[in-house]
Design a protein around this motif. Structure first.
Motif, PDB file in Angstrom:
ATOM      1  N   GLY A 205       0.827  -1.221   0.000  1.00  0.00           N
ATOM      2  CA  GLY A 205       0.000   0.000   0.000  1.00  0.00           C
ATOM      3  C   GLY A 205       0.851   1.257   0.000  1.00  0.00           C
ATOM      4  O   GLY A 205       1.995   1.264   0.477  1.00  0.00           O
ATOM      5  N   GLN A 206       0.246   2.322  -0.516  1.00  0.00           N
ATOM      6  CA  GLN A 206       0.921   3.619  -0.558  1.00  0.00           C
ATOM      7  C   GLN A 206       1.323   4.069   0.856  1.00  0.00           C
ATOM      8  O   GLN A 206       0.540   3.921   1.800  1.00  0.00           O
ATOM      9  N   THR A 207       2.522   4.621   0.983  1.00  0.00           N
ATOM     10  CA  THR A 207       2.980   5.093   2.296  1.00  0.00           C
ATOM     11  C   THR A 207       2.159   6.329   2.707  1.00  0.00           C
ATOM     12  O   THR A 207       1.596   7.002   1.845  1.00  0.00           O
ATOM     13  N   PRO A 208       2.151   6.653   3.996  1.00  0.00           N
ATOM     14  CA  PRO A 208       1.409   7.858   4.424  1.00  0.00           C
ATOM     15  C   PRO A 208       1.938   9.125   3.753  1.00  0.00           C
ATOM     16  O   PRO A 208       1.196  10.078   3.560  1.00  0.00           O
ATOM     17  N   GLN A 209       3.223   9.124   3.386  1.00  0.00           N
ATOM     18  CA  GLN A 209       3.783  10.301   2.701  1.00  0.00           C
ATOM     19  C   GLN A 209       3.397  10.334   1.227  1.00  0.00           C
ATOM     20  O   GLN A 209       3.656  11.302   0.523  1.00  0.00           O
ATOM     21  N   GLY A 210       2.813   9.253   0.745  1.00  0.00           N
ATOM     22  CA  GLY A 210       2.368   9.211  -0.647  1.00  0.00           C
ATOM     23  C   GLY A 210       3.466   8.846  -1.632  1.00  0.00           C
ATOM     24  O   GLY A 210       3.249   8.858  -2.833  1.00  0.00           O
ATOM     25  N   GLN A 211       4.675   8.553  -1.096  1.00  0.00           N
ATOM     26  CA  GLN A 211       5.756   8.164  -2.009  1.00  0.00           C
ATOM     27  C   GLN A 211       6.097   6.710  -1.783  1.00  0.00           C
ATOM     28  O   GLN A 211       6.396   6.305  -0.666  1.00  0.00           O
ATOM     29  N   GLY A 212       6.058   5.930  -2.841  1.00  0.00           N
ATOM     30  CA  GLY A 212       6.422   4.516  -2.741  1.00  0.00           C
ATOM     31  C   GLY A 212       5.375   3.711  -1.984  1.00  0.00           C
ATOM     32  O   GLY A 212       4.281   4.215  -1.682  1.00  0.00           O
ATOM     33  N   THR A 213       5.740   2.486  -1.680  1.00  0.00           N
ATOM     34  CA  THR A 213       4.789   1.609  -0.989  1.00  0.00           C
ATOM     35  C   THR A 213       5.437   0.955   0.222  1.00  0.00           C
ATOM     36  O   THR A 213       6.658   0.842   0.309  1.00  0.00           O
ATOM     37  N   TRP A 214       4.580   0.531   1.126  1.00  0.00           N
ATOM     38  CA  TRP A 214       5.006  -0.259   2.272  1.00  0.00           C
ATOM     39  C   TRP A 214       4.603  -1.706   2.048  1.00  0.00           C
ATOM     40  O   TRP A 214       3.510  -1.966   1.526  1.00  0.00           O
ATOM     41  N   GLY A 215       5.446  -2.622   2.503  1.00  0.00           N
ATOM     42  CA  GLY A 215       5.053  -4.027   2.567  1.00  0.00           C
ATOM     43  C   GLY A 215       4.366  -4.283   3.902  1.00  0.00           C
ATOM     44  O   GLY A 215       4.258  -3.382   4.744  1.00  0.00           O
ATOM     45  N   LEU A 216       3.939  -5.526   4.114  1.00  0.00           N
ATOM     46  CA  LEU A 216       3.225  -5.837   5.347  1.00  0.00           C
ATOM     47  C   LEU A 216       4.123  -5.673   6.579  1.00  0.00           C
ATOM     48  O   LEU A 216       3.667  -5.239   7.637  1.00  0.00           O
ATOM     49  N   GLY A 217       5.416  -6.003   6.421  1.00  0.00           N
ATOM     50  CA  GLY A 217       6.366  -5.853   7.536  1.00  0.00           C
ATOM     51  C   GLY A 217       6.422  -4.397   8.005  1.00  0.00           C
ATOM     52  O   GLY A 217       6.376  -4.117   9.207  1.00  0.00           O
ATOM     53  N   ASP A 218       6.509  -3.451   7.038  1.00  0.00           N
ATOM     54  CA  ASP A 218       6.545  -2.016   7.393  1.00  0.00           C
ATOM     55  C   ASP A 218       5.260  -1.615   8.102  1.00  0.00           C
ATOM     56  O   ASP A 218       5.273  -0.897   9.106  1.00  0.00           O
ATOM     57  N   LEU A 219       4.141  -2.080   7.541  1.00  0.00           N
ATOM     58  CA  LEU A 219       2.841  -1.708   8.104  1.00  0.00           C
ATOM     59  C   LEU A 219       2.724  -2.200   9.550  1.00  0.00           C
ATOM     60  O   LEU A 219       2.273  -1.474  10.446  1.00  0.00           O
ATOM     61  N   ILE A 220       3.165  -3.426   9.791  1.00  0.00           N
ATOM     62  CA  ILE A 220       3.076  -4.002  11.144  1.00  0.00           C
ATOM     63  C   ILE A 220       3.936  -3.201  12.118  1.00  0.00           C
ATOM     64  O   ILE A 220       3.512  -2.906  13.242  1.00  0.00           O
ATOM     65  N   GLN A 221       5.133  -2.824  11.684  1.00  0.00           N
ATOM     66  CA  GLN A 221       6.012  -2.030  12.568  1.00  0.00           C
ATOM     67  C   GLN A 221       5.333  -0.731  12.970  1.00  0.00           C
ATOM     68  O   GLN A 221       5.430  -0.280  14.097  1.00  0.00           O
ATOM     69  N   GLU A 222       4.650  -0.120  12.024  1.00  0.00           N
ATOM     70  CA  GLU A 222       3.989   1.158  12.282  1.00  0.00           C
ATOM     71  C   GLU A 222       2.775   0.964  13.195  1.00  0.00           C
ATOM     72  O   GLU A 222       2.531   1.745  14.107  1.00  0.00           O
ATOM     73  N   LEU A 223       2.022  -0.114  12.951  1.00  0.00           N
ATOM     74  CA  LEU A 223       0.846  -0.401  13.787  1.00  0.00           C
ATOM     75  C   LEU A 223       1.257  -0.666  15.232  1.00  0.00           C
ATOM     76  O   LEU A 223       0.536  -0.324  16.169  1.00  0.00           O
ATOM     77  N   ALA A 224       2.440  -1.270  15.382  1.00  0.00           N
ATOM     78  CA  ALA A 224       2.908  -1.618  16.734  1.00  0.00           C
ATOM     79  C   ALA A 224       3.148  -0.374  17.582  1.00  0.00           C
ATOM     80  O   ALA A 224       3.243  -0.461  18.803  1.00  0.00           O
ATOM     81  N   LEU A 225       3.236   0.791  16.933  1.00  0.00           N
ATOM     82  CA  LEU A 225       3.461   2.029  17.687  1.00  0.00           C
ATOM     83  C   LEU A 225       2.171   2.571  18.300  1.00  0.00           C
ATOM     84  O   LEU A 225       2.200   3.506  19.099  1.00  0.00           O
ATOM     85  N   ILE A 226       1.034   1.993  17.908  1.00  0.00           N
ATOM     86  CA  ILE A 226      -0.245   2.494  18.448  1.00  0.00           C
ATOM     87  C   ILE A 226      -0.390   2.047  19.902  1.00  0.00           C
ATOM     88  O   ILE A 226      -0.382   0.841  20.191  1.00  0.00           O
ATOM     89  N   GLU A 227      -0.518   3.029  20.777  1.00  0.00           N
ATOM     90  CA  GLU A 227      -0.619   2.715  22.196  1.00  0.00           C
ATOM     91  C   GLU A 227      -1.934   1.986  22.477  1.00  0.00           C
ATOM     92  O   GLU A 227      -2.989   2.407  21.983  1.00  0.00           O
ATOM     93  N   GLY A 228      -1.855   0.917  23.236  1.00  0.00           N
ATOM     94  CA  GLY A 228      -3.078   0.176  23.574  1.00  0.00           C
ATOM     95  C   GLY A 228      -3.302  -1.017  22.662  1.00  0.00           C
ATOM     96  O   GLY A 228      -4.102  -1.899  22.978  1.00  0.00           O
TER      97      GLY A 228
END
Ligand code: 5AD
Ligand code: SF4
Length: 438
Positions: A205-228
């Motif tokens: 999927g498109q990155t939040p910055q709109g440049q390039g894409t993230w794979g599932l590994g990137d997405l999971i790392q980012e989700l892990a930052l959500i508190e709770g």
């Protein structure tokens, strides 16, 4: 994914004044969200429709309506054929158009189709260009363990599978939308999120910055930052898309559960080729070995098909050998079911008796492994998410990291919490124990 889609339909319909009813005899509308993956699932649709028809007739005698909608992959595949077989159905809509439910319901109330009767014959099985997800409201429900679709569709065209035809081409949602939905789910009370996709690990999927894409590994790392957000899972994966960074996430992201559903379908390279699976058994074993090296707590589940056209006794033996080699915590296994329009359906078919015999042997082995896995947890402490009430007051059924159902007694206030449970019992399909932290 059908559960996720059904939940989203609830989210769309609530603002229109709809409420969930447990009893079709009391309902103004019934939505049958269907699965087309095997013939049995498809047949079930027509028998369920027959039962709903009975409720509809009873309600009509009391001058009430029961509008019936068929959604999901059977709706997509069968389209108007459903009206021919079940003319009392009001509405047919596919998995890519359920965001249009409100307008379709309005249309249904206005319609006066002479042939099929008022409120009948509404159909929408498009693959619209507007993104369905953009039109869906954020949920107002509390779902302690929530699903979140990140990817839909499939371009892999396995010989046996109808998904590329019913769910359409692969599509990944932009990461920003997923992060927004995840944060909202956590705010609503979710502590566990399962990322969904027919090919979830093909996510790009498109990155939040709109440049390039993230794979599932990137997405999971980012989700892990959500508190709770305490637990992250993903399903269903394809062995050829297990990228290194995704495997690394199992070592480095503590919220990512050490459990992976990785369908292999068959233990024979010849059958994998006939199935158009694009990988070998050696590759599959390599992926499993890498994951086990990165995360020793890792356990696996899989899907198997027996009796795919061309499968010999020798091929089937190779499936048993693979199962013995890997040892699964749990697995699903099916007799090959020919699906109209798929390549394997036109091949010479294996007799039903042989399929049934192979399935029985495979299931016995898989059940044995599941029980062994469950028993291996006796005497350990497992973290358990208490997300379901048991039948009696004070009883909960929670989930271990390995998706095992765990029966415990707990105070009602612990609903939705993750607790440590000392496991003292194991059955084929569940564990039991006592809470060591309250
Ligand atoms: N027959 C039997 N099983 C099937 N599956 C998919 N298509 C078929 C079919 N035609 C199984 C595969 C897949 C799971 C979701 O359903 O094992 O991984
Ligand atoms: Fe079906 Fe999965 Fe194969 Fe896609 S990868 S065709 S969804 S079995």
């Amino acid at each position: 994914m059908n559960v996720y889609d059904s939940e989203r339909m609830i989210d769309i319909l609530k603002p229109l004044g709809f409420e969930i009813s447990d009893d079709p005899a009391e309902a103004d509308m019934a939505i049958l969200n269907t699965c087309h993956i095997r013939e049995k699932a498809e047949q079930k649709v027509y028998s369920d429709l027959g039962r709903l028809r009975q409720h509809q007739t009873n309600r009509q005698q009391e001058q009430k309506e029961l509008f019936i909608a068929v959604t999901g992959c059977v709706a997509q595949a069968e389209g108007a054929e459903i009206f021919r077989q079940a003319p009392y159905v009001s509405m047919v809509l596919g998995p890519q158009t359920y965001h249009r439910l409100p307008e379709m319901i309005a249309k249904m109330h206005r319609s006066t189709d002479k042939r099929t009767g008022p409120g009948r014959g509404i159909i929408d099985v498009d693959f619209p260009s507007e993104a369905k997800f953009d039109s869906l409201p954020l949920t107002q429900e509390t779902r302690v363990s929530a699903f979140l679709t990140v990817q839909e569709g499939c371009d892999k065209f396995c010989s046996f599978c109808c998904v590329p035809y019913t769910r359409g081409a692969e599509f990944s949602r932009p990461a920003a939308d997923i992060l927004k939905e995840a944060k909202h789910l956590v705010k609503q009370g979710a502590t566990e999120i399962t990322l969904l996709g027919q090919n979830v690990n093909a996510y790009h999927g498109q990155t939040p910055q709109g440049q390039g894409t993230w794979g599932l590994g990137d997405l999971i790392q980012e989700l892990a930052l959500i508190e709770g957000l305490k637990r992250i899972r993903y399903t269903t994966s394809h062995p050829i898309d297990m990228a290194d960074d995704l495997m690394q996430a199992h070592a480095h992201v503590p919220q990512l559960m050490p459990y992976l559903h990785l369908p292999v379908q068959s233990g024979s390279d010849t059958v994998l080729k006939a199935m158009n699976r694009h990988h070998t058994i050696a590759h599959y074993k390599e992926v499993i070995a890498k994951l086990r090296a990165l995360q020793p707590a890792m356990a696996f589940s899989s899907d198997f098909i027996v009796g795919h056209p061309g499968e010999t006794d020798q091929d089937f033996e190779e499936t048993l050998t693979l199962v013995r080699d890997i040892t699964y915590a749990q697995a699903y296994s099916f007799k090959y079911s020919p699906r109209p329009g798929t390549p394997a359906a036109t091949e010479q078919q294996i007799p039903e008796t042989i399929k049934a015999a192979r399935l029985a042997v495979l299931q016995e082995l898989l059940n044995e492994q599941q029980l062994t896995f469950n028993k291996s947890k006796i005497g350990t402490i497992q973290s358990v998410l208490l997300d379901r009430q048991g039948r009696q007051a004070g009883q909960f059924i929670g989930r271990s990291p390995y998706m095992q159902s765990v029966h415990v007694e707990a105070k009602p206030r612990l609903w939705g919490q993750i607790v440590d449970v000392a496991i003292d019992g194991a059955k084929p399909n569940s564990l039991s124990g006592t809470i060591v932290t309250q």
